[in-house]
Write a protein that holds these residues in place. Structure first.
Motif, short mmCIF file in Angstrom:
data_model
loop_
_atom_site.label_atom_id
_atom_site.label_comp_id
_atom_site.label_asym_id
_atom_site.label_seq_id
_atom_site.Cartn_x
_atom_site.Cartn_y
_atom_site.Cartn_z
N LYS A 322 0.86 -1.18 0.00
CA LYS A 322 0.00 0.00 0.00
C LYS A 322 0.90 1.23 0.00
O LYS A 322 1.70 1.41 0.92
N PRO A 323 0.81 2.09 -1.00
CA PRO A 323 1.63 3.31 -1.00
C PRO A 323 1.35 4.21 0.19
O PRO A 323 2.24 4.89 0.69
N ILE A 330 -3.84 -0.79 -3.63
CA ILE A 330 -2.93 -1.90 -3.31
C ILE A 330 -2.27 -2.35 -4.61
O ILE A 330 -2.95 -2.57 -5.61
N ILE A 331 -0.97 -2.46 -4.60
CA ILE A 331 -0.24 -2.89 -5.79
C ILE A 331 0.51 -4.18 -5.49
O ILE A 331 0.85 -4.46 -4.34
N LYS A 332 0.77 -4.95 -6.54
CA LYS A 332 1.52 -6.19 -6.38
C LYS A 332 2.95 -5.96 -6.85
O LYS A 332 3.19 -5.41 -7.92
N LEU A 359 7.32 0.09 5.59
CA LEU A 359 8.62 -0.09 4.97
C LEU A 359 9.62 0.95 5.47
O LEU A 359 9.26 2.10 5.73
N ASP A 360 10.86 0.53 5.60
CA ASP A 360 11.92 1.37 6.17
C ASP A 360 12.68 2.08 5.05
O ASP A 360 13.52 1.47 4.37
N LYS A 367 8.83 4.21 0.22
CA LYS A 367 7.81 4.50 1.21
C LYS A 367 6.54 3.72 0.94
O LYS A 367 6.12 3.55 -0.20
N GLY A 368 5.96 3.20 2.01
CA GLY A 368 4.71 2.46 1.89
C GLY A 368 4.57 1.46 3.00
O GLY A 368 5.31 1.43 3.98
N TRP A 369 3.56 0.58 2.81
CA TRP A 369 3.25 -0.46 3.81
C TRP A 369 3.08 -1.79 3.12
O TRP A 369 2.66 -1.86 1.98
#
Length: 369
Positions: A322-323, A330-332, A359-360, A367-369
């Motif tokens: 997820k950005p 939601i992207i793959k 994300l670190d 950046k994102g989750w």
């Protein structure tokens, strides 16, 4: 104990376990941390299953040395081949045990992490890409590096130990410095490093960091005082600090120093990610070979908390991202199996109940989750 018929025949090394004579270079826990956080290494835990379940490092594979010795034919052959493929594909394999003690005279016992490393080499793994971690998982815990799943205290022989524990050692167990010491002291954390936003206080001790002294028995009057970390002394494996009030310099064990930062602190951005050089293998017994080093991105350690993962090992190539935390998009994305996804330790429960990890970006993730 008689060896099974399928086992290769080499000189015995404790319990009748064969020793192929292959040795391996060591890396420090800080070097191991950076290699993993740069997706250049995988961990293999050689301890018994009960120990592994009680406490382990994030992303680590499990390949028990004792199970290999006692129940060789039942070992997961697919896992063994996968590890060999990773090593021969360029990954650094870091073998772990509680303390990573010397194996060829260790009171008649084989060193578990050394044995696993030798086993993989005998089956075709490139020995120059295999290392052992100096001090083992206990050293990682003493440095308070993030990513410990389960028990945070040191362990040895299947039991939890105190912070002042060190494994028993015989006089003839000493190895040459060339073989056992990491190539250098821990890479120093640059002041003000952490990206463009705020960053959590660094839990591990590093040069330039403000700390508080605790637990000194020889100088109890110093306990509670503030200090600044000045240097790492490789010979004694201690940090040199300067007391803030008297400017006196002294050397302390890592466990006697606590970070002064209890909350988030503002940090200044660097124009480019900082790179440091770390050890990453080599061939010990080859006179014409030197230790290998590689450049890695500096990644500041995060808070030392139980069961807070800051890295995940990819099990299937397709991942979902997820950005934005609260967005619906939601992207793959695709990542190689067994590669490492670096995260901040923060989790988010989505509207549909899914768990997302942040994300670190300081570790190179977008950046994102």
């Amino acid at each position: 104990l008689s060896l099974p018929s399928w086992w290769p025949h080499f000189p015995a090394m404790g319990y009748g376990v064969p020793d192929s004579g292959v040795d391996f270079y060591y890396v420090s826990v800080q070097e191991a941390y950076l290699l993993m956080k740069n997706d250049k290494a995988v961990f293999v835990d050689s301890r018994d299953e009960d120990d592994y379940k009680m406490s382990r490092l994030q992303t680590s594979f499990h390949l028990s040395a004792n199970a290999l010795i006692m129940k060789g034919p039942s070992v997961d052959k697919a896992l063994v081949q996968h590890l060999i493929d990773l090593v021969n594909g360029g990954k650094i394999l870091i073998c772990l045990s509680d303390a990573c003690i010397k194996g060829n005279v260790n009171r008649g016992h084989v060193s578990r992490c050394r044995h696993i490393a030798q086993y993989l080499v005998e089956l075709g793994a490139d020995c120059s890409n295999i290392v052992r971690m100096a001090g083992g998982i206990n050293a990682w815990k003493r440095q308070k590096l993030d990513g410990v799943l389960g028990e945070l205290r040191p362990m040895y022989a299947g039991e939890v130990q105190g912070w002042d524990f060190s494994p028993p050692k015989l006089k003839d167990e000493e190895e040459s410095e060339d073989e056992t010491l990491p190539i250098k002291g821990p890479p120093a954390l640059p002041q003000g490093y952490g990206g463009t936003e705020t960053a959590p206080a660094v839990a591990a001790v590093s040069v330039g960091q403000k700390v508080q002294v605790q637990g000194l028995k020889s100088r109890p009057e110093v306990n509670g005082k503030e200090a600044v970390v000045k240097d790492f002394v490789e010979e004694s494996q201690r940090w040199e600090i300067e007391l803030s009030d008297s400017k006196e310099r002294m050397r302390c064990r890592p466990e006697n120093l606590v970070s002064q930062s209890d909350s988030q602190v503002a940090v200044s951005p660097l124009p480019e990610p900082l790179e440091v050089e770390v050890a990453c293998g080599g061939v010990v017994n080859d006179a014409n070979s030197e230790r290998k080093t590689c450049k890695v991105r500096w990644v500041a350690p995060r808070a030392f908390r139980q069961d807070e993962a800051t890295a995940y090992r990819v099990l299937k190539a397709d991942l979902f991202k997820k950005p934005n935390k609260d967005g619906d998009k939601i992207i793959k994305i695709s990542r190689p199996v067994s590669s490492i996804v670096r995260t901040t330790g923060q989790l988010h429960i989505g509207a549909s109940g899914g768990v997302w990890a942040e994300l670190d970006v300081t570790a190179g993730e977008k950046k994102g989750w």
